[in-house]
Design a protein around this motif. Sequence first.
Motif, PDB file in Angstrom:
ATOM      1  N   MET A 145       0.842  -1.189   0.000  1.00 50.70           N
ATOM      2  CA  MET A 145       0.000   0.000   0.000  1.00 50.70           C
ATOM      3  C   MET A 145       0.878   1.241   0.000  1.00 50.70           C
ATOM      4  O   MET A 145       1.763   1.380   0.837  1.00 50.70           O
ATOM      5  CB  MET A 145      -0.879   0.002   1.252  1.00 50.70           C
ATOM      6  N   THR A 151      -7.057   4.658   0.426  1.00 51.34           N
ATOM      7  CA  THR A 151      -6.360   4.124  -0.747  1.00 51.34           C
ATOM      8  C   THR A 151      -5.374   5.148  -1.286  1.00 51.34           C
ATOM      9  O   THR A 151      -4.523   4.818  -2.102  1.00 51.34           O
ATOM     10  CB  THR A 151      -7.341   3.758  -1.879  1.00 51.34           C
ATOM     11  N   ASN A 189      -5.916   7.416  -3.336  1.00 50.97           N
ATOM     12  CA  ASN A 189      -6.137   7.731  -4.739  1.00 50.97           C
ATOM     13  C   ASN A 189      -6.816   9.097  -4.802  1.00 50.97           C
ATOM     14  O   ASN A 189      -7.907   9.288  -4.251  1.00 50.97           O
ATOM     15  CB  ASN A 189      -6.996   6.672  -5.412  1.00 50.97           C
ATOM     16  N   CYS A 229      -6.219   0.840  -9.364  1.00 46.03           N
ATOM     17  CA  CYS A 229      -6.372   0.909  -7.916  1.00 46.03           C
ATOM     18  C   CYS A 229      -7.177  -0.295  -7.431  1.00 46.03           C
ATOM     19  O   CYS A 229      -8.101  -0.741  -8.104  1.00 46.03           O
ATOM     20  CB  CYS A 229      -7.093   2.213  -7.554  1.00 46.03           C
ATOM     21  N   THR A 230      -6.830  -0.804  -6.258  1.00 48.79           N
ATOM     22  CA  THR A 230      -7.643  -1.820  -5.597  1.00 48.79           C
ATOM     23  C   THR A 230      -8.466  -1.109  -4.541  1.00 48.79           C
ATOM     24  O   THR A 230      -7.925  -0.410  -3.694  1.00 48.79           O
ATOM     25  CB  THR A 230      -6.762  -2.906  -4.945  1.00 48.79           C
ATOM     26  N   ILE A 231      -9.792  -1.314  -4.599  1.00 49.79           N
ATOM     27  CA  ILE A 231     -10.698  -0.573  -3.720  1.00 49.79           C
ATOM     28  C   ILE A 231     -11.412  -1.550  -2.799  1.00 49.79           C
ATOM     29  O   ILE A 231     -12.210  -2.373  -3.265  1.00 49.79           O
ATOM     30  CB  ILE A 231     -11.732   0.221  -4.544  1.00 49.79           C
TER      31      ILE A 231
END
Length: 163
Positions: A25, A129, A131, A35-37
């Motif tokens: 991360m 995240t 982002n 992105c992994t959400i």
Amino acid sequence: MASSADGGEMTMMPMPTMMPMTMTMQMWFTTSSECTILFEKWKTENAFEMLLSCVFFFLLAIVYEALKMARTELACRMKDDKAEMAALNNNRPRKPSISSMFSASHLAQTVLHFLQMTLSYVLMLVVMTYNFWLCLAIVLGFTAGYFMLCWYRAPSVNNEHCG
């Protein structure tokens, strides 16, 4: 080395070494569309998927503001009802009883509180995240929700809080 209870010597057992841990991360903001959400399976791999996720979280932030407003409205109605009951009882407030804990209005407040807290933690995890686009969508959703839903609230009613 240490001595045992019978006076003999004990040897220290070597501690197993910990395997090096790597963090995947990032701890800085990025503008990437990849992105992994929240879940391993929820990955955005292009700008369109990121846009859809941003729209979803924008709307979820508006729902959060709606829940917050609903709780405030319900609390004001409960307060008005209590004042009306006190006026009927010659301004003697009723003593709280266990039955008021299970009243419909308190149960509704509890369910709304549960939903609001769950939603607030989900949104917080998305912000984590790092982002930029997701964070911007959430903040804009909070702002739009407040603008659309809370414009008529009196300034003296301040129910702003984290969560």
